[in-house]
Design an enzyme around this catalytic site. Structure first.
Site, PDB file in Angstrom:
ATOM      1  N   HIS A 140       0.821  -1.219   0.000  1.00 59.53           N
ATOM      2  CA  HIS A 140       0.000   0.000   0.000  1.00 59.53           C
ATOM      3  C   HIS A 140       0.846   1.257   0.000  1.00 59.53           C
ATOM      4  CE1 HIS A 140      -3.153  -2.929   0.698  1.00 59.53           C
ATOM      5  NE2 HIS A 140      -3.878  -2.058   0.024  1.00 59.53           N
ATOM      6  N   ASP A 196      -4.429  -8.269  -4.421  1.00 62.48           N
ATOM      7  CA  ASP A 196      -4.582  -9.368  -3.463  1.00 62.48           C
ATOM      8  C   ASP A 196      -4.768 -10.696  -4.171  1.00 62.48           C
ATOM      9  OD1 ASP A 196      -4.250  -8.413  -0.814  1.00 62.48           O
ATOM     10  OD2 ASP A 196      -6.057  -7.209  -1.064  1.00 62.48           O
ATOM     11  N   CYS A 212      -9.768  -3.261 -10.601  1.00 58.41           N
ATOM     12  CA  CYS A 212      -9.321  -2.054  -9.884  1.00 58.41           C
ATOM     13  C   CYS A 212      -7.955  -2.259  -9.232  1.00 58.41           C
ATOM     14  CB  CYS A 212     -10.351  -1.613  -8.851  1.00 58.41           C
ATOM     15  SG  CYS A 212     -10.564  -2.804  -7.532  1.00 58.41           S
ATOM     16  N   GLU A 233     -10.938 -10.913  -5.056  1.00 64.70           N
ATOM     17  CA  GLU A 233      -9.503 -10.796  -4.765  1.00 64.70           C
ATOM     18  C   GLU A 233      -8.976 -11.983  -3.971  1.00 64.70           C
ATOM     19  OE1 GLU A 233      -8.759  -7.183  -2.555  1.00 64.70           O
ATOM     20  OE2 GLU A 233     -10.597  -7.390  -1.401  1.00 64.70           O
TER      21      GLU A 233
HETATM   22  C1  PEP Z   1      -6.560  -5.163  -4.771  1.00 68.46           C
HETATM   23  O1  PEP Z   1      -6.365  -5.982  -3.873  1.00 68.46           O
HETATM   24  O2  PEP Z   1      -6.251  -5.353  -5.960  1.00 68.46           O
HETATM   25  C2  PEP Z   1      -7.195  -3.862  -4.476  1.00 68.46           C
HETATM   26  C3  PEP Z   1      -7.565  -3.036  -5.421  1.00 68.46           C
HETATM   27  O3  PEP Z   1      -7.347  -3.510  -3.170  1.00 68.46           O
HETATM   28  P1  PEP Z   1      -6.147  -3.076  -2.206  1.00 68.46           P
HETATM   29  O4  PEP Z   1      -4.942  -2.799  -3.066  1.00 68.46           O
HETATM   30  O5  PEP Z   1      -6.613  -1.881  -1.464  1.00 68.46           O
HETATM   31  O6  PEP Z   1      -5.969  -4.276  -1.330  1.00 68.46           O
HETATM   32 MG    MG Z   2      -7.279  -5.824  -1.947  1.00 64.46          MG
END
Ligand code: PEP
Ligand code: MG
Length: 587
Positions: free
Chosen positions: A202, A471, A518, A447
């Site tokens: 993140h 994920d 996403c 995910e």
């Molecule tokens: C993902 O896991 O691809 C996602 C978009 O969520 P995050 O990156 O916030 O876990």
């Molecule tokens: Mg995620």
């Protein structure tokens, strides 16, 4: 002496500037540069905080009960001595005056330096004095918290101070937690280098959202790079060059200006409709972390918000934000987007996105946090917190089109419980006379591999899906997305990952359920053709990536992509896969 370090590229572009080392302890406090004409006021603020602590300690000493153990008095004396010790206090003042650090930053920076010395001494008694030092610093920080500074941020700092010959600042740190990374949104650092981290940690995602070059997993960077070293960060390759030779500097400056030119050219695409050569309309949406990011999304030409990571509103706080505060944040995004759809994801905490107030309850001690009580699992275990968030989101839906997105679902009963709670939140809004859109759409992040494999379970119950590739890759390959030690194995192109994405897209399309991606794959222009060829028509990414992906979409002819993409999906041997990808790139 010039040397080069290698890490993982996470945000494209080239940054050239002076290293700003940030010590781990100083990350817990605000850090900004004090404007030159406010330096003495900042020194005075620091001295005043010292006086407050001195008086506190003095009062404690005077009021010590007669029967208090003798060590108590001695302990307070030691703290008073530390408080005034030149190694701590005077050195911190020097940092405020010479580096223009705010008082909190200067103090924690100095604490970090002194701590290192303490760790090195053999004498156990002296080593234990480190705890006293930390306690004194904590007291001063508390006192400083009671007297916030009027000092201005970096934004108006360096340039004004150094005139034309300014150097940009590049943050160098061991690691930066996602919540700390948010501080940088308001400041003008030009690049990031961290010792730890992976491509889709993140921290890396937030760096990418800032649109500035960054490299993570640059091992030992914070130990080898010194304060004020001139460094080049190549965010395309993950290379960091320290103290570059003039000819190298010249080469990178040239490449930097070329890239700036490319970016300016991309701006021309902003207002053209997004469709492939054969006329397929493609939706490019934005991922955001904070309400203020929505303006950049709109500015980049996003046709909506595909992912609002609401957990950033909850981080670094002692309590979850109240309903009104959340409602105001969600409504702000909805109104900023002027009628375009806003997909609000319910809180997704845990693993590499800890919450302050939860760590206090021992939550973070989970044996394996990535597989623990995170995201929807935590929300369902805290129904009051979850209902508060759901009501706030529902109320925002009265101001424009809102969709609710649920992270980390895997089980049918989790989906059903979530839908029941959304129903309950609606009834609560009805009872309170609060307006909302009764037809608000509810979707799931796909995910977890189990969710992709059992996607029928989701298609039956939900209005839309959004594939979280970050994920999905982590859990399919059993690779911690934030761990640089296994970053080389984090592979979006692994046949198993591509198979799961393709299966999810196909099944959703067959069922007529809208589906988007996403995760970070959606924002990587090198993967745009592949995803288009798999049938994806909705991509959500950070606004800074949007125009590069759009350029790829405008050049693509979907029917021509289908066969090469089928070949990619059928390739199980690395050489075969590389050959198929090369054919796809050459079309
Ligand atoms: C993902 O896991 O691809 C996602 C978009 O969520 P995050 O990156 O916030 O876990
Ligand atoms: Mg995620």
């Amino acid at each position: 002496m010039s040397f080069t370090l290698h890490g993982i590229p996470v945000s494209r572009g080239i940054a050239i500037g002076r290293a700003y080392l940030i010590a781990p302890a100083s990350l817990d406090v605000d850090h900004y540069l004090v404007a030159p004409d406010e330096i003495e006021a900042e020194v005075a603020r620091f001295c005043a905080a010292q006086d407050v602590v001195h008086n506190e300690l003095e009062t404690l000493r005077v009021e010590l009960p007669a029967d208090a153990p003798g060590e108590m008095g001695a302990f307070l004396n030691v703290h008073m001595l530390i408080l005034r010790d030149a190694m701590l206090a005077e050195a911190a003042v020097v940092l405020i005056r010479t580096r223009r650090y705010n008082a909190e930053w200067a103090l924690t920076e100095q604490l970090e330096q002194l701590s290192k010395h303490f760790d090195e001494v053999d004498d156990e008694y002296l080593r234990e004095r480190k705890a006293d030092l930390e306690q004194v610093v904590e007291r001063v920080l508390k006192a400083l918290a009671g007297s916030p500074s009027a000092a201005s941020l970096v934004a108006n700092g360096v340039a004004a101070a150094e005139g034309g010959a300014r150097h940009e600042m590049i943050v160098v740190a061991h690691d930066i937690a996602p919540a700390d990374m948010m501080q940088f949104k308001t400041q003008t650092f030009r690049g990031f280098v961290t010792d730890l981290g992976g491509r889709t940690s993140h921290t890396a995602i937030v760096a990418r959202s800032l649109g500035i070059p960054a490299a993570v997993g640059v091992q030992q960077a914070s130990a080898l790079i010194r304060q004020d070293d001139l460094i080049i960060v190549d965010g395309d390759t993950g290379i960091v060059i320290v103290d570059p030779a003039p000819i190298i500097l010249e080469e990178y400056s040239y490449r930097q200006s070329e890239k700036a030119l490319e970016q300016r050219k991309l701006q021309r695409l902003k207002f053209s409709p997004t469709q492939t050569v054969d006329g397929t309309k493609i939706d490019l949406l934005a991922n955001i972390e904070l309400p203020d990011d929505a303006a950049a999304a709109l500015g980049a030409g996003a046709v909506g918000i595909g992912l609002f990571r609401t957990e950033f509103l909850f981080m670094g706080k002692h309590e979850s934000p109240e309903e009104e505060e959340q409602f105001a944040a969600y409504r702000k995004v909805v109104t900023t987007m002027q009628g375009l759809p806003v997909t609000i994801r319910t809180i997704d905490v845990g693993a590499d996105k800890p919450l302050d107030h939860r760590s206090a309850e021992g939550f973070e001690a989970a044996t394996n946090p990535a597989l623990g009580l995170r995201a929807i699992r935590w929300s369902l275990s805290e129904p009051q917190m979850f209902l508060t968030q759901l009501r706030a989101i529902l109320r925002a839906s009265a101001f424009g089109p809102v969709k609710i997105l649920i992270p980390m679902l895997a089980h049918a009963q989790e989906i059903d419980q979530t839908l029941d709670l959304i129903h309950e939140a609606k009834l609560q809004c009805d009872d309170a006379g609060l307006a909302y859109d009764p037809n608000v759409k509810v979707g799931a992040m796909i995910e977890i591999p189990a969710a992709a494999l059992a996607v029928q379970m989701f298609l039956k119950r939900l209005d839309f899906l959004s594939i979280g590739t970050n994920d999905l890759i982590q859990y399919t390959l059993a690779i911690d997305r934030a761990d640089n030690a296994v970053a080389h194995l984090y592979d979006p192109l692994h046949p198993a990952v591509l198979g799961l994405i393709s299966h999810t897209l196909k099944e959703a399309q067959r069922a007529g359920v809208p589906v988007s991606v996403c995760g970070e794959m959606a924002g990587d222009p090198a993967l745009t053709r592949l995803l288009l060829g798999m049938g994806l028509t909705e991509f959500s990414m950070h606004p800074s990536q949007l125009l590069s992906v759009k350029q790829e979409v405008l050049r693509a002819h979907r029917p021509n992509l289908e066969k090469p993409v089928q070949d990619v999906l059928a390739a199980y041997e690395p050489a075969e896969l590389q050959a198929s990808l090369a054919r796809l790139a050459a079309i």
